[in-house]
Motif scaffolding. Structure first.
Motif, PDB file in Angstrom:
ATOM      1  N   TYR A  71     -21.008 -26.373   0.429  1.00  0.00           N
ATOM      2  CA  TYR A  71     -20.919 -26.970   1.768  1.00  0.00           C
ATOM      3  C   TYR A  71     -21.214 -28.471   1.741  1.00  0.00           C
ATOM      4  O   TYR A  71     -21.429 -29.077   2.770  1.00  0.00           O
ATOM      5  CB  TYR A  71     -21.897 -26.281   2.727  1.00  0.00           C
ATOM      6  CG  TYR A  71     -21.576 -24.820   2.910  1.00  0.00           C
ATOM      7  CD1 TYR A  71     -20.610 -24.418   3.829  1.00  0.00           C
ATOM      8  CD2 TYR A  71     -22.229 -23.848   2.157  1.00  0.00           C
ATOM      9  CE1 TYR A  71     -20.297 -23.081   3.984  1.00  0.00           C
ATOM     10  CE2 TYR A  71     -21.925 -22.504   2.315  1.00  0.00           C
ATOM     11  CZ  TYR A  71     -20.960 -22.125   3.226  1.00  0.00           C
ATOM     12  OH  TYR A  71     -20.643 -20.815   3.395  1.00  0.00           O
TER      13      TYR A  71
ATOM     14  N   LYS B 262     -17.057 -27.952   6.482  1.00  0.00           N
ATOM     15  CA  LYS B 262     -17.160 -26.495   6.588  1.00  0.00           C
ATOM     16  C   LYS B 262     -18.578 -26.121   7.053  1.00  0.00           C
ATOM     17  O   LYS B 262     -19.565 -26.680   6.566  1.00  0.00           O
ATOM     18  CB  LYS B 262     -16.891 -25.895   5.206  1.00  0.00           C
ATOM     19  CG  LYS B 262     -16.844 -24.400   5.186  1.00  0.00           C
ATOM     20  CD  LYS B 262     -16.117 -23.898   3.957  1.00  0.00           C
ATOM     21  CE  LYS B 262     -16.981 -24.016   2.716  1.00  0.00           C
ATOM     22  NZ  LYS B 262     -16.339 -23.530   1.509  1.00  0.00           N
ATOM     23  N   GLN B 263     -18.644 -25.221   7.987  1.00  0.00           N
ATOM     24  CA  GLN B 263     -19.959 -24.797   8.475  1.00  0.00           C
ATOM     25  C   GLN B 263     -20.104 -23.295   8.327  1.00  0.00           C
ATOM     26  O   GLN B 263     -19.120 -22.583   8.206  1.00  0.00           O
ATOM     27  CB  GLN B 263     -20.107 -25.179   9.944  1.00  0.00           C
ATOM     28  CG  GLN B 263     -19.886 -26.655  10.132  1.00  0.00           C
ATOM     29  CD  GLN B 263     -20.295 -27.147  11.489  1.00  0.00           C
ATOM     30  OE1 GLN B 263     -20.731 -26.383  12.331  1.00  0.00           O
ATOM     31  NE2 GLN B 263     -20.156 -28.428  11.697  1.00  0.00           N
ATOM     32  N   ASP B 264     -21.355 -22.875   8.336  1.00  0.00           N
ATOM     33  CA  ASP B 264     -21.631 -21.442   8.211  1.00  0.00           C
ATOM     34  C   ASP B 264     -22.983 -21.214   8.870  1.00  0.00           C
ATOM     35  O   ASP B 264     -23.940 -21.942   8.578  1.00  0.00           O
ATOM     36  CB  ASP B 264     -21.675 -21.063   6.721  1.00  0.00           C
ATOM     37  CG  ASP B 264     -22.010 -19.606   6.527  1.00  0.00           C
ATOM     38  OD1 ASP B 264     -21.073 -18.794   6.550  1.00  0.00           O
ATOM     39  OD2 ASP B 264     -23.205 -19.279   6.376  1.00  0.00           O
ATOM     40  N   ILE B 265     -23.048 -20.245   9.735  1.00  0.00           N
ATOM     41  CA  ILE B 265     -24.278 -20.066  10.521  1.00  0.00           C
ATOM     42  C   ILE B 265     -25.495 -19.825   9.633  1.00  0.00           C
ATOM     43  O   ILE B 265     -26.592 -20.264   9.935  1.00  0.00           O
ATOM     44  CB  ILE B 265     -24.108 -18.947  11.587  1.00  0.00           C
ATOM     45  CG1 ILE B 265     -25.240 -18.941  12.602  1.00  0.00           C
ATOM     46  CG2 ILE B 265     -23.949 -17.581  10.950  1.00  0.00           C
ATOM     47  CD1 ILE B 265     -25.209 -20.023  13.620  1.00  0.00           C
ATOM     48  N   GLU B 266     -25.277 -19.177   8.479  1.00  0.00           N
ATOM     49  CA  GLU B 266     -26.413 -18.889   7.593  1.00  0.00           C
ATOM     50  C   GLU B 266     -26.653 -20.025   6.599  1.00  0.00           C
ATOM     51  O   GLU B 266     -27.766 -20.447   6.391  1.00  0.00           O
ATOM     52  CB  GLU B 266     -26.116 -17.640   6.747  1.00  0.00           C
ATOM     53  CG  GLU B 266     -25.903 -16.385   7.558  1.00  0.00           C
ATOM     54  CD  GLU B 266     -27.138 -15.538   7.593  1.00  0.00           C
ATOM     55  OE1 GLU B 266     -27.703 -15.329   6.522  1.00  0.00           O
ATOM     56  OE2 GLU B 266     -27.529 -15.104   8.700  1.00  0.00           O
ATOM     57  N   GLN B 267     -25.557 -20.483   5.992  1.00  0.00           N
ATOM     58  CA  GLN B 267     -25.731 -21.388   4.854  1.00  0.00           C
ATOM     59  C   GLN B 267     -25.570 -22.859   5.174  1.00  0.00           C
ATOM     60  O   GLN B 267     -26.049 -23.710   4.443  1.00  0.00           O
ATOM     61  CB  GLN B 267     -24.757 -20.994   3.757  1.00  0.00           C
ATOM     62  CG  GLN B 267     -24.937 -19.540   3.397  1.00  0.00           C
ATOM     63  CD  GLN B 267     -24.358 -19.234   2.051  1.00  0.00           C
ATOM     64  OE1 GLN B 267     -24.644 -19.930   1.096  1.00  0.00           O
ATOM     65  NE2 GLN B 267     -23.543 -18.212   1.981  1.00  0.00           N
ATOM     66  N   SER B 268     -24.846 -23.159   6.246  1.00  0.00           N
ATOM     67  CA  SER B 268     -24.664 -24.559   6.602  1.00  0.00           C
ATOM     68  C   SER B 268     -24.476 -24.699   8.115  1.00  0.00           C
ATOM     69  O   SER B 268     -23.379 -24.993   8.591  1.00  0.00           O
ATOM     70  CB  SER B 268     -23.455 -25.120   5.844  1.00  0.00           C
ATOM     71  OG  SER B 268     -23.250 -26.448   6.212  1.00  0.00           O
TER      72      SER B 268
END
Ligand code: M7G
Length: 353
Positions: free
Chosen positions: A79, A105-111
């Motif tokens: 990320y 790029k985003q991710d609720i858990e990782q980024s």
């Protein structure tokens, strides 16, 4: 899903504070006609990470891992602001200079994009604390502590603002997030808990922010520390520096932790802040005039008399919105400036128009 529910019901009223440097925004709002404070902080970029290898080097070809320490390796995060780019648009280019905007790029858990904190129902003390305010430097003598500050501390403890602390220590609230817990009925005095601070997104190690809360309940702040507490503090300091790096895959080392207490703290129950040294701090959390290094306290206790910090003059920053300011610290500052011979501020006439 209580948090999600509260976020959805939050109705904006006004902005309390906005800081483009720390990228923190605090809003006052209502949830069911009761005051709510929503604080949002844009998360920092992820770049690299330390991963634990699945394969241990095992020279003697046995399955016994006991003698082989785990292997860690360093790599760029998927990320990161290079790997994670999804869209790019140019703002301009000039000679060798080029700039533009990207979507990562985003991710609720990782980024995740941001961290939100909600206080609900919020008291007027909370609202005032989060609202933009002017600050002053006060020299708190042992007398000022005794006459103004200590009575305030006793009152605020009686009002029971500390239920969140008791819930962590005794009710297993946030138990799944606890990094370390050392507690037994026989040695309650030595016990403490380390867990993520509400001010950490829990993802980015560069902004690692933990809090250690002790089981001893006879200390309201640094003011209660005496030389007899030195060994107790040394033990906590050493445990923090042994445990925390191991818990985070050695992505942060023992000498990269800023370990300190606040004076004045917001909560009068002894606790210790543990922050990645790279993190310059949210607002004034790590600033001179608020944070006192634990190492500094331990050493000072060698020189202070038997009453320890009770006999020390402590200089710190206080906001005009606090009760302490209104309950006498404002007058004390004025007296101090006068007795130090500091000239009074002259009347300033605005000549801009
Ligand atoms: P402080 O020095 O009393 O206050 O530290 P300040 O940092 O706001 O000036 C108390 C610390 O505990 C703060 O850093 C808070 O972010 C953290 N904290 C406060 N509450 C209510 C909680 C909570 O419910 N859970 C956890 N994990 N940390 C908290």
């Amino acid at each position: 899903q209580e948090f999600k529910n509260l976020v959805n019901r939050f109705k904006f009223v006004r902005v309390l504070d906005s800081n483009p440097q720390t990228k923190v925004l605090s809003l006052l709002g209502k949830i069911d006609d009761k005051d709510a404070i929503l604080t949002a902080e844009k998360t920092h970029f992820l770049f690299d990470e330390t991963k634990r290898s699945q394969y241990n080097l095992n020279f003697n070809d046995s399955n016994e891992d006991d003698n082989n320490p785990p292997i860690f390796y360093h790599c760029e995060n998927e990320y990161s602001c290079v790997n994670g780019i999804e869209e790019v648009t140019e703002i301009a280019s000039n000679d060798i200079y080029h700039w533009g905007l990207v979507l990562l790029k985003q991710d609720i858990e990782q980024s995740p994009t941001a961290r939100l904190n909600i206080i609900w129902p919020a008291s007027t003390v909370h609202v005032k604390r989060y609202e933009k305010q002017s600050y002053h430097l006060i020299r708190e003598t042992p007398e000022i502590y005794k006459n103004i500050v200590r009575p305030y501390i006793d009152e605020s403890i009686a009002k029971g603002k500390l239920s969140w602390v008791n819930e962590i220590l005794y009710e297993d609230v946030e138990a799944d997030r606890v990094v370390y817990k050392d507690f037994s009925e026989d040695s309650k005095r030595d016990g403490f808990v380390i867990l993520p601070n509400t001010k950490w997104d829990g993802v980015n190690l560069d902004s690692l922010y933990l809090v250690a809360i002790v089981y001893r309940n006879d200390l309201t702040s640094v003011r209660d520390l005496k030389p007899s507490d030195r060994d107790w503090l040394i033990n906590i300091n050493n445990k923090i520096r042994s445990i925390v790096p191991a818990c985070y895959n050695y992505g942060v080392h023992a000498d990269e932790l800023r370990i300190f207490v606040h004076y004045q703290p917001s909560y009068y129950y002894f606790h210790i802040h543990i922050v990645n040294i790279k993190h310059a701090g949210l607002e004034d959390n790590m600033a001179a005039g608020k944070a006192i290094l634990l190492d500094e306290i331990i050493d000072n206790l060698n020189f202070l008399g038997p009453n320890g910090y009770q006999d020390k003059t402590l200089t710190y920053v206080i906001g005009e919105n606090t009760d302490l300011w209104k309950r006498g610290l404002k007058d004390e500052v004025e007296k101090q400036l006068e007795s130090d011979g500091i000239p009074k501020t002259p009347a300033i006439i605005n000549t801009f128009d």
